[in-house]
Design a protein around this motif. Sequence first.
Motif: not given
Length: 533
Positions: A7, A11, A37, A39, A47-49
């Motif tokens: 990330l 982060n 946040q 992820h 990784w995706r938020l």
Amino acid sequence: MIQNPVLPGFNPDPSICRVGGDYYIATSTFEWYPGVQIHHSRDLATWRLVARPLNGPALLDMRGNPDSCGIWAPCLSHADGRFWLVYTDVKRYDGSFKDAPNYITTCETIDGDWSDPWFVKNTGFDPSLFHDDDGRKYFVVLQWNHRGRGTGGNPAHASFDGILLQEWSPEAGLTGPCRKIYDGTDRGLTEGPHIFKRDGWYYLTAAEGGTGYDHAVTMARSRDIWGPYETHPEKHLIDASHAPDHPIQRAGHGQYVETPDGQGYHSFLMGRPIAGADGTGRYCPLGRETGIERVVWRDGWLWLEDGGTLPRVEVPGLVAAEPEAPQPCETDFSGDVLPAEFQWLRTPEPDRIFRLGDGALTLIGRESPGSWFEQALVARRQEHFAYAAETTVVAFEPETYQQNAGLTTYYNRYKFHAALVTHDPDAGRSLVLMSCAGDYPDGGVEMVGDPVPVAGGPVELRVEVDRATQRFLWRQGGDWRPLGPELDAAVISDEGGRGEHGSFTGAFVGMICFDITGLGREARFSRFAYQPG
């Protein structure tokens, strides 16, 4: 291979958990809203938020919180068919005291509506929640000792007064005795506790050494959750303090996770320092980022797979995967929802500082860039050492130099640069360059160069950042023209201004509008683009 950081950009304090084949990481957001946040990944590499759960006044209101306060070190877990999120909303940074209320919220789905929070206690920060095999839950938190004179950018070891444990339940809250279970090692500044259980042992991991260049992950274990806890034979599981030339620095504060087939990984925060414009110093403009290392069990203890305590840039992952190439990001604000990469500061009432509609983001000029209450600043993280960002101020008609709107590279109220459309008494509608280069405690703002007159109508603004330097440009048709000289980009970093331990977020770039007349002059922005270098 897993490429660290997984990330990039601000982060920090990664709390990791697994639900089936899905992995989630929750990270600190400090004064940026919405809070926390989260992820998601299925391979630990990409990784995706997916959520920012603290998104309403019942869960979080940070108006008045100083810089680098707000959400510190959340803990994400899953039990009883639900996700559980523990978090602190720190209300004071400098001085002896830390006003740090802790809360717990829960939700059946990671991206759903999280419950109104349970208040737990104010003892300290970095709380976590441990779910034992018998269904009992335990609240784990640092105890803060105000008698230890923990003074912000110069933290005192005596203020970090050990790790506390107490049973907690949603029905009864805190029950039974509250006991100190661990004092930490001689590295000191013991914080960020997480407990997990394996083979009849209770394992405690903690962050030590402060969140600067002496940071580390420390491990301890006990047969009884209440202790006594013995420390790891090497004290620290992850530590880069002895290797100043290693590309990963400030390694610490993370959590253990196990794959379905028993492989072990550990998240950790990390920094990637660069030299300043003069070739000296260490600066982390991307803030504290999230990395992952592979760990193995030996003699009842965790060890880094590759030996030693230095985390690697490349780590064996779960599946073969090509690293994703950096992608440009551009929005024309044609939708009715703010794009996911953007956040704002402190307030749970975003409709007072911005709105979307008619193909534009409209910022409502509020308080100054030095305010801790209500700023119209919408920005995204810097995720690359070199990048360019652009925006178009499509409509803004200031009547006084107290009304300003434009493009900013921003860390906090003491560390920012901005190219602004304003009104100059002599030049009329103009562009000015404003800089606050880490000037603490006075917070002095410098106006760099003379105002540049501009015609009515849209103005395009651009910033180009190349590691420790940056430059603003502008145009109204035709070619880009520089606005002022090169500026120090390194100051827009953790170490800028007050230096190490002085602030904890990371560099942002975005759109700002302030009207210190209090009349709320509005600025419309029709686009924003971010291009990795």
